[in-house]
Structures are given as C-alpha cells and as structure tokens.
Design an enzyme around this catalytic site. Structure first.
Site, PDB file in Angstrom:
ATOM      1  N   SER A 125      -9.692  45.486 -12.436  1.00  0.00           N
ATOM      2  CA  SER A 125      -8.988  45.100 -13.659  1.00  0.00           C
ATOM      3  C   SER A 125      -9.896  45.203 -14.874  1.00  0.00           C
ATOM      4  O   SER A 125     -11.109  45.000 -14.775  1.00  0.00           O
ATOM      5  CB  SER A 125      -8.514  43.644 -13.508  1.00  0.00           C
ATOM      6  OG  SER A 125      -8.136  43.112 -14.742  1.00  0.00           O
ATOM      7  N   TYR A 150      -9.768  34.662 -12.942  1.00  0.00           N
ATOM      8  CA  TYR A 150      -9.191  35.893 -12.379  1.00  0.00           C
ATOM      9  C   TYR A 150     -10.148  37.062 -12.626  1.00  0.00           C
ATOM     10  O   TYR A 150     -10.524  37.779 -11.694  1.00  0.00           O
ATOM     11  CB  TYR A 150      -7.835  36.198 -13.012  1.00  0.00           C
ATOM     12  CG  TYR A 150      -7.380  37.609 -12.734  1.00  0.00           C
ATOM     13  CD1 TYR A 150      -7.490  38.604 -13.699  1.00  0.00           C
ATOM     14  CD2 TYR A 150      -6.882  37.962 -11.485  1.00  0.00           C
ATOM     15  CE1 TYR A 150      -7.114  39.915 -13.423  1.00  0.00           C
ATOM     16  CE2 TYR A 150      -6.506  39.257 -11.208  1.00  0.00           C
ATOM     17  CZ  TYR A 150      -6.621  40.231 -12.185  1.00  0.00           C
ATOM     18  OH  TYR A 150      -6.252  41.525 -11.916  1.00  0.00           O
ATOM     19  N   LYS A 154     -12.594  39.514  -9.963  1.00  0.00           N
ATOM     20  CA  LYS A 154     -12.644  40.984  -9.924  1.00  0.00           C
ATOM     21  C   LYS A 154     -14.081  41.467 -10.103  1.00  0.00           C
ATOM     22  O   LYS A 154     -14.522  42.416  -9.459  1.00  0.00           O
ATOM     23  CB  LYS A 154     -11.723  41.581 -10.991  1.00  0.00           C
ATOM     24  CG  LYS A 154     -10.241  41.354 -10.734  1.00  0.00           C
ATOM     25  CD  LYS A 154      -9.780  41.989  -9.414  1.00  0.00           C
ATOM     26  CE  LYS A 154      -8.300  41.814  -9.173  1.00  0.00           C
ATOM     27  NZ  LYS A 154      -7.823  42.387  -7.900  1.00  0.00           N
TER      28      LYS A 154
HETATM   29  C1  WQD Z   1      -0.561  40.124 -22.279  1.00  0.00           C
HETATM   30  C2  WQD Z   1      -0.544  39.526 -23.679  1.00  0.00           C
HETATM   31  C3  WQD Z   1      -0.733  37.142 -23.691  1.00  0.00           C
HETATM   32  C4  WQD Z   1       3.080  36.218 -21.793  1.00  0.00           C
HETATM   33  C5  WQD Z   1      -2.691  41.334 -17.184  1.00  0.00           C
HETATM   34  C6  WQD Z   1      -2.590  41.098 -15.726  1.00  0.00           C
HETATM   35  C7  WQD Z   1      -3.947  41.154 -15.107  1.00  0.00           C
HETATM   36  C8  WQD Z   1      -4.689  42.406 -15.524  1.00  0.00           C
HETATM   37  C9  WQD Z   1      -4.727  42.540 -17.020  1.00  0.00           C
HETATM   38  C10 WQD Z   1      -4.400  44.021 -13.776  1.00  0.00           C
HETATM   39  C11 WQD Z   1      -1.557  38.393 -23.845  1.00  0.00           C
HETATM   40  C12 WQD Z   1       0.623  37.587 -24.244  1.00  0.00           C
HETATM   41  C13 WQD Z   1       1.994  36.886 -22.318  1.00  0.00           C
HETATM   42  C14 WQD Z   1       3.928  35.473 -22.654  1.00  0.00           C
HETATM   43  C15 WQD Z   1       2.580  36.133 -24.525  1.00  0.00           C
HETATM   44  N1  WQD Z   1      -4.084  43.569 -14.971  1.00  0.00           N
HETATM   45  N2  WQD Z   1       1.752  36.851 -23.663  1.00  0.00           N
HETATM   46  N3  WQD Z   1       3.633  35.461 -23.996  1.00  0.00           N
HETATM   47  O1  WQD Z   1      -3.190  38.447 -19.490  1.00  0.00           O
HETATM   48  O2  WQD Z   1      -3.521  40.826 -20.327  1.00  0.00           O
HETATM   49  O3  WQD Z   1      -3.353  40.283 -17.843  1.00  0.00           O
HETATM   50  O4  WQD Z   1      -3.364  42.534 -17.459  1.00  0.00           O
HETATM   51  O5  WQD Z   1      -5.189  43.609 -13.029  1.00  0.00           O
HETATM   52  O6  WQD Z   1      -3.752  41.142 -13.709  1.00  0.00           O
HETATM   53  O7  WQD Z   1      -2.026  39.831 -15.528  1.00  0.00           O
HETATM   54  O8  WQD Z   1      -1.349  40.190 -19.308  1.00  0.00           O
HETATM   55  O9  WQD Z   1       1.077  40.143 -19.703  1.00  0.00           O
HETATM   56  O10 WQD Z   1      -0.113  37.966 -19.153  1.00  0.00           O
HETATM   57  O11 WQD Z   1      -0.490  39.017 -21.372  1.00  0.00           O
HETATM   58  O12 WQD Z   1       2.334  36.101 -25.740  1.00  0.00           O
HETATM   59  O13 WQD Z   1       4.933  34.838 -22.234  1.00  0.00           O
HETATM   60  O14 WQD Z   1       0.734  38.941 -23.879  1.00  0.00           O
HETATM   61  O15 WQD Z   1      -1.248  36.055 -24.450  1.00  0.00           O
HETATM   62  O16 WQD Z   1      -2.048  38.448 -25.170  1.00  0.00           O
HETATM   63  P1  WQD Z   1      -2.925  39.886 -19.340  1.00  0.00           P
HETATM   64  P2  WQD Z   1      -0.146  39.287 -19.822  1.00  0.00           P
END
Ligand code: WQD
Length: 339
Positions: A125, A150, A154
């Site tokens: 990741s 998390y 990784k």
């Molecule tokens: C993205 C953005 C949140 C939900 C993911 C995977 C992780 C890794 C990396 C593979 C952030 C914002 C989210 C919501 C929001 N991939 N958000 N409201 O945290 O980047 O991690 O990609 O391994 O496994 O989970 O992804 O989709 O949770 O968040 O504003 O209800 O969207 O703050 O800025 P993240 P995400």
C-alpha cells in the site's frame, strides 16, 4: 496450466484479480475467511469467466489450519490479499491489525518455504510512505514513520518479505496500491463493504443510492488546493491486471532481484471534494455531504510516480477516475435494484 492461490480472493481487489488471472489462462484457487466478503462473490466470478474457482473458507490466523491446507494443496504461486485494510479502524484497533496482517503473512511464508512455493505477490500500500515530503512518490522514497497502524503493518510486512527472500528461494513482488475504486464492467462483482463503508467511494455510492443520509468529508482545512485530502484513485480492474503482469514476471523468472516493489496508481492526485463533484457529474446525482473534522490516521496528500511500473512491468492504467466512479455507481445501482 499454472495454479495460483489467491488469499482474500472473494474480497474487492481479490475477486477482480481472480477474474483477470482466469482470463490469462491460469487456474485459480481461493481462500477467504469471509470476514469482509461474501461467498456469493464466487457466483459473480463464475458469471464473468465461466469458471468457478475452487474455494475454501480458511482463517489464516489459525497456523495449524494453514499448515493442513498446504499439505493437501499444491500451487505454483500465491497472491496474498487477505488482510484488514481500513486506515481509520486501524487507529482504533491496532492489535487486530498486527495480528491479522502480520501473523498470517509469517504463516504463509513459512508454507512457501516448506513447500517450495517460490512466487509470492504481496498486496502492499502507498500507506508505507507515510506523509511523503516529495510528490509524486516513487519506490525509492525513504520509508517514513507510517501515519496509521495499517500503514505500519504494510511496512513491517515488506521487511518480513525482504528478509525471507534473502534467506530462502522465495521470490516476491510487493505491489503498492494507491486508492482502488470502481467495479467490473459486467456489474457481477464490485466493492461489497460489510456494514458502514470505511472508504470514500462506497460511502459516496451508498449515499447516492439513499442508503446513507449524507457523506461526511473528513476535513477541508488541509494545506491542499481545496482543503480536502488528496489521493490517487485507480480503477480496480487496472489494478487487478497489474497482478497478472507481476505474477507472470515471477513465473517466467524475469524479476531482476528476489524482492521488487512497484507503485500501482494513475499518477494523478484528486481531492475528496474533486471526487465528490466528479461523481455528481458522472452519475447525475446531487450528493448530500457535510464537512466534519479530520480523521486520525489520514495523510494530507499522496499520489504515485508510476514510471517504474510503466517501464519495468510494461503496465499502465487504461481507465480514468471518472470511468471508475461510473462503474462504482453502476454496481451500486445493480446491488440496490435501482434502474
Ligand atoms: C480517502 C479519503 C478520507 C471516507 C485506502 C485504503 C487503504 C490503502 C490506501 C490499499 C481520505 C476521505 C473517506 C469518508 C471522507 N489502499 N473520506 N469520508 O484512507 O486513503 O486508504 O487507500 O491498500 O487500504 O483503505 O482511503 O477511501 O478511506 O479515504 O472524507 O466517509 O477520503 O479522509 O482523505 P484511504 P479512504
């Protein structure tokens, strides 16, 4: 025909990868503990490929069960997806993440060593980079303190694999995903979060479908173009296809070192608010959202330098973020019976 084990193969990225492996002529066997997936995904895979992969429900945290499985199952390679993957959840429950993401990897690698399964693709990741100082981020960037447990699992996992490859015949490729989104064009498989979605795009599509009252945007006071966090959103099918390329590289012995890693992203950064507005444009649905406080564990901005995967793997993304959002919406509408 090469036989590939896909752990977590009924999950979001896993199921899309199973379909692409089958399309590439490989036999696929799947194990999954069904903690964040549904056995019905097998039906979707079969509808797409015409081939129902051999499946066994298996808890990778059960070392004896893992040993028993490999005593009776011969494979040529493993693609290891099975892990917990929600950044926010890992901050609240780190021990779940260390047990589920680290112990299981050790048990699998012990079996690789014991049964001479020398081709191991690891689901890593972009969170291994922490908050990068330089963007876009490339694979040679210094590994920084992970911002979430998390991301730390990784980082630790990659170190475990690196040491294992140095000490054994195991050859491995770590694929560092950015943000996988979207669904297969058939709408037979897609993202199936259990309970409240942790990730942005499934929360968006469930809000648009009326399952959720409104989307909470976690912060608009970051030092970015519009104050919301920036990520690199990659179509899950593009991501899945990269796994086939990587597995072929190992099977054909084309890897240059025993442990390689590649960024899998589009190379473009999009803010949360840009994703929201892009979704409204592709779906024609006005999204109900509100700005709330920051989510612990979030990095401000991360997106990929994809040149290594482009040049060395010969892989690049073919679909845009808008394509992915449209496919995610088609999938959500099918799930909910919305015309
Ligand atoms: C993205 C953005 C949140 C939900 C993911 C995977 C992780 C890794 C990396 C593979 C952030 C914002 C989210 C919501 C929001 N991939 N958000 N409201 O945290 O980047 O991690 O990609 O391994 O496994 O989970 O992804 O989709 O949770 O968040 O504003 O209800 O969207 O703050 O800025 P993240 P995400």
């Amino acid at each position: 025909m090469k036989r590939i084990l896909v752990t977590g193969g009924l999950g979001f990225i896993g199921s899309h990868t199973v379909v692409e492996l089958q399309a590439a002529g490989m036999e696929v066997v799947v194990i999954d503990n069904l903690s964040n997936s549904d056995v019905k995904v097998l039906d979707g895979i079969e509808k797409i490929s015409g081939i129902r992969p051999q499946f066994e429900k298996l808890e990778l945290r059960d070392k004896l069960a893992v040993q028993d499985y490999f005593n009776r199952t011969k494979v040529d390679g493993i693609i290891h997806f099975a892990a917990s993957k929600a950044v926010g959840e890992s901050v609240e429950n780190p021990l779940l993440y260390y047990e589920n993401n680290i112990n299981t990897l050790v048990y699998l690698l012990q079996e690789c060593n014991k049964h001479h399964i020398d081709h191991f693709i690891f689901s890593s990741s972009c969170t291994v980079y922490g908050q990068p100082d330089v963007l876009p981020i490339n694979e040679d960037a210094p590994v920084k303190q992970a911002v979430s447990p998390y991301g730390n699992t990784k980082q630790i996992s990659e170190e475990i694999i690196f040491d294992t490859c140095n000490a054994t015949k195991v050859q491995s490729i770590a694929l560092r995903y950015f943000n996988p989104i979207g669904a297969h064009s058939s709408t037979e498989i897609g993202e199936l979060p259990i309970g409240t979605p942790q990730n942005l795009v499934p929360f968006i599509t469930q809000t648009a479908a009326g399952l959720r009252e409104e989307l909470s945007v976690f912060g608009d006071d970051y030092p970015t173009k519009d104050g919301s966090c920036i990520r690199d959103y990659i179509h899950v099918v593009d991501l899945a296809r990269a796994h086939v390329v990587a597995m072929k590289r190992l099977l054909q012995g084309n890897n240059e070192t025993s442990y390689e890693m590649f960024n899998l992203g589009t190379g473009r950064g999009s803010s949360v608010l840009e994703v929201v507005h892009a979704f409204e444009k592709v779906s024609g649905v006005k999204l109900n959202y509100k700005i709330v406080g920051r989510r612990p564990g979030d990095v401000i901005s991360v997106y990929a330098d994809t040149s290594k995967a482009n040049e060395v793997l010969g892989w690049k993304t073919e679909m845009s973020m808008e394509d992915a959002l449209a496919s995610a919406w088609q999938w959500e509408k099918k799930l909910r019976g919305i015309a």
